[in-house]
Design a protein around this motif. Structure first.
Motif, PDB file in Angstrom:
ATOM      1  N   THR A 113       0.812  -1.223   0.000  1.00 52.32           N
ATOM      2  CA  THR A 113       0.000   0.000   0.000  1.00 52.32           C
ATOM      3  C   THR A 113       0.841   1.266   0.000  1.00 52.32           C
ATOM      4  OG1 THR A 113      -0.126  -0.118   2.425  1.00 52.32           O
ATOM      5  CG2 THR A 113      -1.922  -1.138   1.168  1.00 52.32           C
ATOM      6  N   ALA A 114       2.165   1.141  -0.085  1.00 51.13           N
ATOM      7  CA  ALA A 114       3.044   2.319  -0.064  1.00 51.13           C
ATOM      8  C   ALA A 114       2.717   3.246  -1.230  1.00 51.13           C
ATOM      9  CB  ALA A 114       4.495   1.891  -0.127  1.00 51.13           C
ATOM     10  N   PRO A 115       2.550   4.542  -0.985  1.00 53.70           N
ATOM     11  CA  PRO A 115       2.215   5.480  -2.067  1.00 53.70           C
ATOM     12  C   PRO A 115       3.329   5.661  -3.093  1.00 53.70           C
ATOM     13  CG  PRO A 115       1.576   6.376   0.073  1.00 53.70           C
ATOM     14  CD  PRO A 115       2.443   5.175   0.339  1.00 53.70           C
ATOM     15  N   THR A 116       4.610   5.616  -2.640  1.00 54.15           N
ATOM     16  CA  THR A 116       5.737   5.825  -3.554  1.00 54.15           C
ATOM     17  C   THR A 116       6.905   4.938  -3.140  1.00 54.15           C
ATOM     18  OG1 THR A 116       6.797   7.566  -2.237  1.00 54.15           O
ATOM     19  CG2 THR A 116       5.078   8.268  -3.796  1.00 54.15           C
ATOM     20  N   LEU A 117       7.912   4.884  -4.005  1.00 51.70           N
ATOM     21  CA  LEU A 117       9.127   4.138  -3.676  1.00 51.70           C
ATOM     22  C   LEU A 117       9.861   4.758  -2.497  1.00 51.70           C
ATOM     23  CD1 LEU A 117      10.505   3.441  -7.267  1.00 51.70           C
ATOM     24  CD2 LEU A 117       9.508   1.770  -5.695  1.00 51.70           C
ATOM     25  N   SER A 118       9.721   6.048  -2.320  1.00 49.82           N
ATOM     26  CA  SER A 118      10.315   6.709  -1.168  1.00 49.82           C
ATOM     27  C   SER A 118       9.761   6.123   0.122  1.00 49.82           C
ATOM     28  CB  SER A 118      10.046   8.213  -1.230  1.00 49.82           C
ATOM     29  OG  SER A 118      10.505   8.860  -0.071  1.00 49.82           O
ATOM     30  N   HIS A 119       8.453   5.851   0.148  1.00 47.44           N
ATOM     31  CA  HIS A 119       7.834   5.223   1.321  1.00 47.44           C
ATOM     32  C   HIS A 119       8.379   3.804   1.515  1.00 47.44           C
ATOM     33  CE1 HIS A 119       4.920   8.457   0.526  1.00 47.44           C
ATOM     34  NE2 HIS A 119       4.552   8.329   1.783  1.00 47.44           N
ATOM     35  N   VAL A 120       8.583   3.089   0.420  1.00 46.27           N
ATOM     36  CA  VAL A 120       9.101   1.721   0.501  1.00 46.27           C
ATOM     37  C   VAL A 120      10.504   1.722   1.101  1.00 46.27           C
ATOM     38  CG1 VAL A 120       9.832  -0.277  -0.869  1.00 46.27           C
ATOM     39  CG2 VAL A 120       7.695   0.899  -1.424  1.00 46.27           C
ATOM     40  N   ARG A 121      11.343   2.638   0.661  1.00 50.47           N
ATOM     41  CA  ARG A 121      12.719   2.702   1.182  1.00 50.47           C
ATOM     42  C   ARG A 121      12.717   3.026   2.669  1.00 50.47           C
ATOM     43  NH1 ARG A 121      16.288   6.185  -0.185  1.00 50.47           N
ATOM     44  NH2 ARG A 121      15.006   7.786  -1.141  1.00 50.47           N
ATOM     45  N   TYR A 122      11.902   3.995   3.062  1.00 51.60           N
ATOM     46  CA  TYR A 122      11.848   4.381   4.479  1.00 51.60           C
ATOM     47  C   TYR A 122      11.339   3.209   5.323  1.00 51.60           C
ATOM     48  CZ  TYR A 122      10.603   6.815   8.766  1.00 51.60           C
ATOM     49  OH  TYR A 122      10.498   7.184  10.080  1.00 51.60           O
ATOM     50  N   LEU A 123      10.352   2.500   4.809  1.00 47.25           N
ATOM     51  CA  LEU A 123       9.787   1.366   5.537  1.00 47.25           C
ATOM     52  C   LEU A 123      10.843   0.285   5.763  1.00 47.25           C
ATOM     53  CD1 LEU A 123       7.029   0.347   6.638  1.00 47.25           C
ATOM     54  CD2 LEU A 123       6.703  -0.774   4.430  1.00 47.25           C
ATOM     55  N   ALA A 124      11.646   0.002   4.747  1.00 47.25           N
ATOM     56  CA  ALA A 124      12.698  -1.011   4.891  1.00 47.25           C
ATOM     57  C   ALA A 124      13.729  -0.595   5.930  1.00 47.25           C
ATOM     58  CB  ALA A 124      13.371  -1.249   3.540  1.00 47.25           C
ATOM     59  N   GLU A 125      14.117   0.675   5.894  1.00 47.70           N
ATOM     60  CA  GLU A 125      15.160   1.150   6.807  1.00 47.70           C
ATOM     61  C   GLU A 125      14.687   1.220   8.256  1.00 47.70           C
ATOM     62  OE1 GLU A 125      16.319   4.857   5.112  1.00 47.70           O
ATOM     63  OE2 GLU A 125      16.968   3.952   3.217  1.00 47.70           O
ATOM     64  N   THR A 126      13.372   1.359   8.467  1.00 45.22           N
ATOM     65  CA  THR A 126      12.860   1.505   9.832  1.00 45.22           C
ATOM     66  C   THR A 126      12.224   0.238  10.387  1.00 45.22           C
ATOM     67  OG1 THR A 126      10.785   2.395   8.951  1.00 45.22           O
ATOM     68  CG2 THR A 126      12.475   3.987   9.631  1.00 45.22           C
ATOM     69  N   HIS A 127      11.692  -0.626   9.521  1.00 42.68           N
ATOM     70  CA  HIS A 127      10.982  -1.803  10.004  1.00 42.68           C
ATOM     71  C   HIS A 127      11.424  -3.111   9.354  1.00 42.68           C
ATOM     72  CE1 HIS A 127       8.120   1.395  11.237  1.00 42.68           C
ATOM     73  NE2 HIS A 127       7.857   0.582  12.223  1.00 42.68           N
ATOM     74  N   GLY A 128      12.314  -3.052   8.364  1.00 44.39           N
ATOM     75  CA  GLY A 128      12.726  -4.270   7.676  1.00 44.39           C
ATOM     76  C   GLY A 128      13.465  -5.221   8.591  1.00 44.39           C
ATOM     77  N   GLY A 129      13.267  -6.512   8.365  1.00 47.84           N
ATOM     78  CA  GLY A 129      13.904  -7.486   9.241  1.00 47.84           C
ATOM     79  C   GLY A 129      14.429  -8.679   8.471  1.00 47.84           C
ATOM     80  N   GLY A 130      14.198  -9.880   9.015  1.00 43.77           N
ATOM     81  CA  GLY A 130      14.740 -11.075   8.393  1.00 43.77           C
ATOM     82  C   GLY A 130      16.207 -11.237   8.729  1.00 43.77           C
ATOM     83  N   THR A 131      16.940 -11.907   7.853  1.00 45.80           N
ATOM     84  CA  THR A 131      18.348 -12.183   8.128  1.00 45.80           C
ATOM     85  C   THR A 131      19.270 -11.102   7.581  1.00 45.80           C
ATOM     86  OG1 THR A 131      18.406 -13.532   6.126  1.00 45.80           O
ATOM     87  CG2 THR A 131      18.028 -14.670   8.212  1.00 45.80           C
ATOM     88  N   GLY A 132      18.705 -10.043   7.029  1.00 42.03           N
ATOM     89  CA  GLY A 132      19.512  -8.947   6.524  1.00 42.03           C
ATOM     90  C   GLY A 132      19.204  -7.640   7.229  1.00 42.03           C
ATOM     91  N   ARG A 133      20.059  -6.644   6.991  1.00 42.89           N
ATOM     92  CA  ARG A 133      19.824  -5.299   7.504  1.00 42.89           C
ATOM     93  C   ARG A 133      19.629  -4.377   6.320  1.00 42.89           C
ATOM     94  NH1 ARG A 133      24.441  -6.969   9.286  1.00 42.89           N
ATOM     95  NH2 ARG A 133      25.634  -5.274   8.371  1.00 42.89           N
TER      96      ARG A 133
END
Length: 368
Positions: free
Chosen positions: A99-119
């Motif tokens: 539901t992210a409005p733009t790729l900018s939102h996607v990047r911010y989401l990954a940097e603040t909430h992304g998880g799994g086995t990577g950073r």
């Protein structure tokens, strides 16, 4: 194109249960024993039949490492794993991306909430290009099956995910892939230019795409899913106070200088959430950290031949006098007295001292 990748401290959420289901289904379908691999990773096979199950990030990392070692000669399985690693397998985090409005939102989401086995370190624009990077956990040494699997899986998944967001083949500038994976020929599996080099996996695109509205973007729904992710950061762990959680996290960490950012990442919560919980409980983080350092010092005084000066340095003290003062204030005796009492041939029962790297209690040694 010169993009700078900047490591940032951030929360790391628990492992994804759907990821476990996908890996196990692939193992079983290809003739491997998923139950034994789950058990070796410290995960009960019963987890596959429980809908409310969770795994820790460490368990997820161990499962991925074992999966990779078991299937190391089956690139086709790794590729399929990447293709099935869709947003729909990621729960609320996946829906926040969809539901992210733009790729900018996607990047911010990954940097603040992304998880799994990577950073997900931040990527600084160079004026022409921007993108998203994935740096794999330091436990995955370059060139090992676990590291190679993560690179292949995430490279394949990234193309699938961005194509889904874009609604058409995504116009990557290129995808920078760690050089160790060159032999896999990833360009045969992805419709994007591949560039092998040093550093993290990096998906790059022209900077002007960052603000283009995405076809499935929905600002209201996106905000709601992000709010759910923020609330999940604040879930308490049953039966443990925040002081115990912080102390346990510090004991697991090698760096004696670990601060709030590092502990928050270890606990899977944001720095802001951790600071709020400590403040609400009246806990001084520096005091907890000092206590863990001194417990570690006590362990070394009991079990090693290191000099007091060496121990002081190992637990983060620049001066032996400062260490001795802190240790006396904490234990009631100097480091030298503590070691002498422990090594004394007569039985001396003192207060229990918590082991610096575990959860048990040990008492002063009695020699009969």
């Amino acid at each position: 194109m010169v993009l700078t990748v900047v490591e940032t401290a951030r929360a790391i959420p628990p492992g994804l249960i759907m990821d476990v289901h996908i890996l196990c289904e692939l193992l079983d379908r290809n003739g491997y024993d998923s139950a034994s691999i789950l058990t070796a990773a410290g995960i009960s096979p019963d987890i596959l039949s429980r809908h409310d199950s969770e795994i820790t990030r460490q368990q997820e990392l161990d499962l991925h490492t074992l999966f990779a070692a078991t299937t190391r000669d089956r690139l086709d399985i790794w590729v399929e794993c990447g293709r099935r690693n869709t947003f729909r397998a990621w729960g609320d985090f996946g829906m926040a991306n969809i539901t992210a409005p733009t790729l900018s939102h996607v990047r911010y989401l990954a940097e603040t909430h992304g998880g799994g086995t990577g950073r997900y370190p931040a990527v600084r624009e160079d004026g022409l290009f921007t993108g998203l990077a994935i740096a794999f956990d330091h436990h995955l040494a370059p060139g090992t099956p676990g590291h190679l699997f993560e690179v292949v899986r995430e490279a394949i998944a990234g193309v699938v995910l961005y194509t889904e967001l874009w609604g058409a083949p995504f116009p990557f500038a290129d995808i920078q892939v760690p050089a160790e994976t060159a032999a896999f020929g990833l360009s045969d599996y992805v419709d994007a230019p591949i560039r092998y080099g040093e550093g993290p996996l990096l998906f790059a695109w022209p900077v002007e795409l960052d603000k283009v509205p995405l076809p499935h973007g929905d600002q209201l729904l996106h905000q709601q899913y992000v709010a759910k992710l923020d609330r999940s950061d604040m879930r308490p762990v049953p039966g443990k106070s925040i002081e115990v959680l912080v102390s346990d996290a510090l004991e697991r960490m090698i760096d004696v200088h670990s601060g709030l950012d590092g502990v928050a990442a270890e606990l899977g919560i944001s720095r802001r959430t951790l600071q709020r919980r400590l403040t609400e409980s009246g806990i001084d983080f520096r005091r907890v950290r000092a206590s863990v350092r001194l417990k570690r010092a006590a362990d070394m005084l009991r079990s090693s031949d290191a000099t007091i000066s060496e121990i002081a340095s190992l637990v983060g003290y620049l001066e032996v006098s400062s260490f001795s003062h802190a240790f006396r204030r904490w234990s009631g005796e100097s480091p030298r007295q503590y070691r002498r009492r422990w090594l004394s041939p007569t039985e001396v029962i003192g207060p229990p001292v918590r082991h610096g790297h575990g959860t048990g209690l040990v008492r002063s040694r009695a020699v009969c």
